[in-house]
Scaffold this motif. Structure first.
Motif, PDB file in Angstrom:
ATOM      1  N   CYS A 170       0.839  -1.200   0.000  1.00 21.70           N
ATOM      2  CA  CYS A 170       0.000   0.000   0.000  1.00 21.70           C
ATOM      3  C   CYS A 170       0.875   1.252   0.000  1.00 21.70           C
ATOM      4  O   CYS A 170       1.815   1.367   0.795  1.00 21.70           O
ATOM      5  CB  CYS A 170      -0.882  -0.031   1.242  1.00 21.70           C
ATOM      6  SG  CYS A 170      -1.862   1.466   1.460  1.00 21.70           S
ATOM      7  N   CYS A 227       0.015   3.188   3.699  1.00 20.86           N
ATOM      8  CA  CYS A 227       0.489   2.729   5.009  1.00 20.86           C
ATOM      9  C   CYS A 227       1.619   1.695   4.891  1.00 20.86           C
ATOM     10  O   CYS A 227       2.195   1.303   5.913  1.00 20.86           O
ATOM     11  CB  CYS A 227      -0.674   2.172   5.826  1.00 20.86           C
ATOM     12  SG  CYS A 227      -1.270   0.589   5.226  1.00 20.86           S
ATOM     13  N   CYS A 233      -5.546  -2.962   0.365  1.00 17.60           N
ATOM     14  CA  CYS A 233      -4.602  -2.959   1.475  1.00 17.60           C
ATOM     15  C   CYS A 233      -5.186  -3.750   2.642  1.00 17.60           C
ATOM     16  O   CYS A 233      -6.331  -3.535   3.035  1.00 17.60           O
ATOM     17  CB  CYS A 233      -4.304  -1.526   1.907  1.00 17.60           C
ATOM     18  SG  CYS A 233      -3.277  -1.475   3.398  1.00 17.60           S
ATOM     19  N   CYS A 285      -5.390  -0.752   5.793  1.00 18.71           N
ATOM     20  CA  CYS A 285      -6.247   0.446   5.714  1.00 18.71           C
ATOM     21  C   CYS A 285      -7.344   0.312   4.658  1.00 18.71           C
ATOM     22  O   CYS A 285      -8.142   1.224   4.477  1.00 18.71           O
ATOM     23  CB  CYS A 285      -5.408   1.702   5.474  1.00 18.71           C
ATOM     24  SG  CYS A 285      -4.817   1.899   3.768  1.00 18.71           S
TER      25      CYS A 285
HETATM   26 ZN   LIG Z   1      -2.817   0.767   3.497  1.00 20.36          ZN
END
Ligand SMILES: [Zn+2]
Length: 269
Positions: free
Chosen positions: A110, A113, A128, A131
């Motif tokens: 991702c 994050c 992801c 998140c």
């Molecule tokens: Zn993420």
């Protein structure tokens, strides 16, 4: 081609009607000279594919794509080498597989994050695991345009081209632009020429790595050709009756724009 609704995740789940397309980076791995593998033939390979991506359905078969990292003994071919002489359906499947695998390979983590991503149930989105941000397959829109001045056309070559070849101008659509604005900007930047009467003709998916080429014709308006240093090695006006080497019309949109315009002018004679 229709799309699959659910995504098998393991080789053992696949029926015999499934065909697999295996790549190692930009090269297609061949199965005794053939492009397509049965699930059983892949099971016998030392390394197993890490992920199976749905490509589509054609001729009663479902096609899946997978990337193998370390199958160095297998015969392979570059996708580019297939541009000449292969059946359109095969090239379409192989091109789509290559683009999906490239998207999968470049979105393993991702961008927000940094956690790993995973395919959704349909194999269409990478999500992801932390998140939940969604990464869709990426296509890069480009324009390719033939600038015309009566019985002459503007062609250019970059240092990357094969010796003697000339083609249409082209460039990537930038954020905030319409394709028509890109055509105007790219012709101005690459040659210093002003154009008018920009009209869309046709498009082509171009898997090197993931462009959607939008093809245009445009009329010359004003200006002398001044090739952009670094981008353009040479550019000039070429008479339709005396063209240099140009890309194939059976394979490339550049060739179709050039030959289509040439035919339309000959028809007027
Ligand atoms: Zn993420």
């Amino acid at each position: 081609m229709a799309s699959q609704s659910t995504r098998p995740t393991r080789l053992e789940q696949l029926t015999d009607s499934v065909r697999l397309i295996l790549f190692r980076q930009d090269r297609i791995l061949l199965n005794a000279g053939e492009f397509f593998w049965s699930p059983r033939s892949v099971e016998s390979l030392a390394a197993k594919p890490p992920a199976l991506l749905s490509v589509g359905e054609a001729g009663g078969h479902s096609y899946l794509a997978a990337e193998l990292e370390n199958e160095n003994d297998l015969e392979s071919r570059s996708l580019r080498s297939l541009l000449f002489g292969e059946a359109d359906t095969d090239l379409e499947l192989l091109s789509k597989a290559r683009q999906l695998l490239n998207w999968h390979r470049t979105h393993r983590f991702c961008g927000i994050c940094g956690c790993p991503t995973a395919l959704d149930d349909n194999g269409k989105i990478l999500i992801c695991e932390k998140c939940s941000y969604q990464f869709f397959p990426r296509i890069n829109p480009c324009v390719i345009m033939l600038v015309t001045r009566g019985e002459e056309i503007l062609l250019a070559r970059s240092a990357r081209f094969r010796s003697g070849y000339y083609s249409c101008l082209a460039g990537f659509v930038e954020i905030g632009e319409t394709p028509e604005q890109t055509v105007l900007r790219e012709v101005r930047e690459e040659t210093g020429v002003e154009i008018e009467n920009i009209r869309y003709v046709e498009s082509q998916s171009w898997p090197f790595p993931s462009q959607l080429m939008l093809g245009f014709l445009a009329d010359y308006k004003t200006g002398e050709i001044v090739p952009e240093p670094e981008e353009i090695e040479d550019a000039g006006w070429f008479a339709l009756s005396d063209l240099p080497l140009t890309p194939s019309a059976s394979v490339t949109i550049a060739g179709r724009l050039i030959q289509g315009y040439r035919r339309s002018m000959l028809d007027q004679l």
